[in-house]
Motif scaffolding. Structure first.
Motif, PDB file in Angstrom:
ATOM      1  N   TYR A 113      14.261  28.923  50.046  1.00  0.00           N
ATOM      2  CA  TYR A 113      13.061  28.990  50.872  1.00  0.00           C
ATOM      3  C   TYR A 113      11.798  28.705  50.053  1.00  0.00           C
ATOM      4  N   GLN A 114      11.780  29.196  48.824  1.00  0.00           N
ATOM      5  CA  GLN A 114      10.609  29.016  47.970  1.00  0.00           C
ATOM      6  C   GLN A 114      10.599  27.673  47.244  1.00  0.00           C
ATOM      7  N   THR A 115      11.651  26.871  47.436  1.00  0.00           N
ATOM      8  CA  THR A 115      11.713  25.542  46.848  1.00  0.00           C
ATOM      9  C   THR A 115      11.009  24.553  47.769  1.00  0.00           C
ATOM     10  N   PRO A 116      10.079  23.740  47.256  1.00  0.00           N
ATOM     11  CA  PRO A 116       9.413  22.766  48.122  1.00  0.00           C
ATOM     12  C   PRO A 116      10.420  21.912  48.876  1.00  0.00           C
ATOM     13  N   GLY A 117      10.193  21.776  50.180  1.00  0.00           N
ATOM     14  CA  GLY A 117      11.092  21.015  51.019  1.00  0.00           C
ATOM     15  C   GLY A 117      11.951  21.881  51.915  1.00  0.00           C
ATOM     16  N   PHE A 118      12.052  23.155  51.609  1.00  0.00           N
ATOM     17  CA  PHE A 118      12.857  24.067  52.425  1.00  0.00           C
ATOM     18  C   PHE A 118      11.957  24.951  53.288  1.00  0.00           C
ATOM     19  N   GLY A 119      11.349  25.970  52.681  1.00  0.00           N
ATOM     20  CA  GLY A 119      10.551  26.907  53.459  1.00  0.00           C
ATOM     21  C   GLY A 119       9.385  26.267  54.177  1.00  0.00           C
ATOM     22  N   ASP A 120       8.858  25.178  53.616  1.00  0.00           N
ATOM     23  CA  ASP A 120       7.703  24.545  54.264  1.00  0.00           C
ATOM     24  C   ASP A 120       8.098  23.731  55.494  1.00  0.00           C
ATOM     25  N   THR A 121       9.394  23.707  55.835  1.00  0.00           N
ATOM     26  CA  THR A 121       9.829  23.089  57.091  1.00  0.00           C
ATOM     27  C   THR A 121      10.246  24.134  58.127  1.00  0.00           C
ATOM     28  N   VAL A 122      10.198  25.415  57.776  1.00  0.00           N
ATOM     29  CA  VAL A 122      10.697  26.487  58.642  1.00  0.00           C
ATOM     30  C   VAL A 122       9.573  27.019  59.526  1.00  0.00           C
ATOM     31  N   ASP A 123       9.838  27.084  60.811  1.00  0.00           N
ATOM     32  CA  ASP A 123       8.874  27.619  61.779  1.00  0.00           C
ATOM     33  C   ASP A 123       9.532  28.790  62.507  1.00  0.00           C
ATOM     34  N   PHE A 124       9.300  30.013  62.010  1.00  0.00           N
ATOM     35  CA  PHE A 124       9.936  31.180  62.608  1.00  0.00           C
ATOM     36  C   PHE A 124       9.473  31.404  64.047  1.00  0.00           C
ATOM     37  N   ASP A 125       8.247  31.037  64.351  1.00  0.00           N
ATOM     38  CA  ASP A 125       7.758  31.181  65.724  1.00  0.00           C
ATOM     39  C   ASP A 125       8.580  30.320  66.677  1.00  0.00           C
TER      40      ASP A 125
ATOM     41  N   PRO B 111      12.335  40.409  62.641  1.00  0.00           N
ATOM     42  CA  PRO B 111      12.188  41.278  61.479  1.00  0.00           C
ATOM     43  C   PRO B 111      10.944  40.949  60.668  1.00  0.00           C
ATOM     44  N   ASP B 112      10.621  41.828  59.725  1.00  0.00           N
ATOM     45  CA  ASP B 112       9.522  41.591  58.799  1.00  0.00           C
ATOM     46  C   ASP B 112       9.885  40.412  57.912  1.00  0.00           C
ATOM     47  N   LEU B 113       9.066  39.392  57.919  1.00  0.00           N
ATOM     48  CA  LEU B 113       9.383  38.158  57.197  1.00  0.00           C
ATOM     49  C   LEU B 113       8.790  38.106  55.794  1.00  0.00           C
TER      50      LEU B 113
END
Length: 345
Positions: A267-279, A302-304
């Motif tokens: 998730y903290q690797t560029p390209g992973f978490g910056d594509t995730v939209d929890f909403d 949950p608390d993200l």
């Protein structure tokens, strides 16, 4: 995902029959030599995704890691569908600004009038003709890694290295059957025994994966591969959706120290978490799957915040991008506003 399955993305219905994911109907490939009639070409094709969908999220991660944003444009559908399929209500006027259509189903109709199956994402559309090219979610990312190399950014990682392909394929097969698809088999089960079989498959495979990752940073080799992308898109949705909504509740991701650290590392690797939209993820699953959640109430948790906590997986070694480099910053038009979760570093 497709509307025919109440958002389940499998081209088979949520109902009395056991959940079964069918093969993609439109399986043409876009290749460097154009052997299916679709040659790789910058600016010709448009990738259509829902950020809610784990199968589409694979393509989002791959596109970002490989630096294909300029060559392959992106259309993002509303996470809430209606009976006419994925819709472009996030865009001004409710139309995709490049394809000029209101619903992804229009591109399917342009390819095959009266196509009886579901309208699924990810999908790649030929911009000049407006026709769907492929909705083969299993092949799209492999082709982005191997057929689109002429358009990869300098320093793009090799996500499907030839010497490791047999091992990657073997790992991905088990993960797909028991985890990626297993959570759906559990969530859409209509018989107790069917649900229990899927539940056991999910956690048996997660336990095996956790054991595999105890002393290695990535699933195969020393760097990120397609196998990691495919596991990540399920893990990142696990506690927010699959644990409660799909009744995969033996344990949460956060309760497995190895998998939780591995998921945070990616998730903290560029390209992973910056594509995730929890909403988008939460609103889609809880509001579209009315058969499972008839009230359509979206849970606050949950608390993200924990996604940004240190993971210490770097102590295992490995090089995330192999001989390559991280992707650059996310383009302004594709940035995702964080919702209750600090943006990945």
């Amino acid at each position: 995902m497709d509307k025919a399955t109440e958002g389940s993305d499998g081209n088979t219905g949520y109902g009395k029959k056991p959940f079964k994911r069918s093969r993609s109907h439109f399986a043409d490939r876009i290749t460097a030599d154009g052997r299916d009639g679709w040659p790789t070409e910058a600016h010709r094709y448009r990738l259509v995704v829902s950020r809610a969908c784990p199968w589409a999220s694979r393509a989002l991660v791959s596109r970002r890691l490989l630096g294909l944003e300029e060559a392959l444009s992106l259309a993002v559908a509303d996470p809430i569908q209606d009976d006419r399929s994925w819709r472009f209500t996030l865009d001004p006027g409710g139309r995709d600004p490049v394809l000029g259509i209101r619903f992804l189903g229009e591109a399917y109709d342009a390819r095959e009038t009266g196509y009886p199956g579901g309208v699924s994402v990810p999908a790649i559309v030929d911009v000049p003709s407006g026709k769907l090219v492929t909705n083969d979610f299993q092949q799209i990312t492999l082709d982005l890694a191997t057929e689109w190399t002429a358009f990869h950014r300098p320093g793009a990682p090799d996500l499907y290295p030839e010497p490791l392909r047999d091992e990657i394929d073997e790992v991905m097969e088990g993960v797909y059957r028991d985890v990626n698809n297993g959570v759906y088999r559990a969530g859409f089960a209509t018989e107790q025994s069917e649900y229990e079989d899927a539940y056991r498959d999910v956690f048996r495979r997660l336990d095996l994966v956790s054991e595999r990752l105890t002393d290695r940073r990535y699933l195969v080799g020393e760097s990120i591969t397609e196998a990691d992308i495919r596991l990540f898109t399920t893990l990142v949705r696990f506690d927010a959706v699959y644990h409660g909504h799909f009744k995969c509740n033996r344990s949460k991701l956060t309760e497995d120290p190895v998998l939780w650290a591995y998921a945070r590392d990616l998730y903290q690797t560029p390209g992973f978490g910056d594509t995730v939209d929890f909403d988008h993820i939460k609103r889609h699953y809880y509001q579209v799957h009315a058969g499972i959640n008839p009230t359509r109430i979206v849970p606050l948790g949950p608390d993200l915040a924990g996604w940004s906590a240190p993971h210490h997986r770097e102590d295992l070694g490995g090089r995330p991008f192999g001989d390559g480099t991280p992707p650059g910053p996310v383009a302004a038009a594709e940035r995702i506003a964080p919702v209750g979760c600090p943006a990945p570093r």
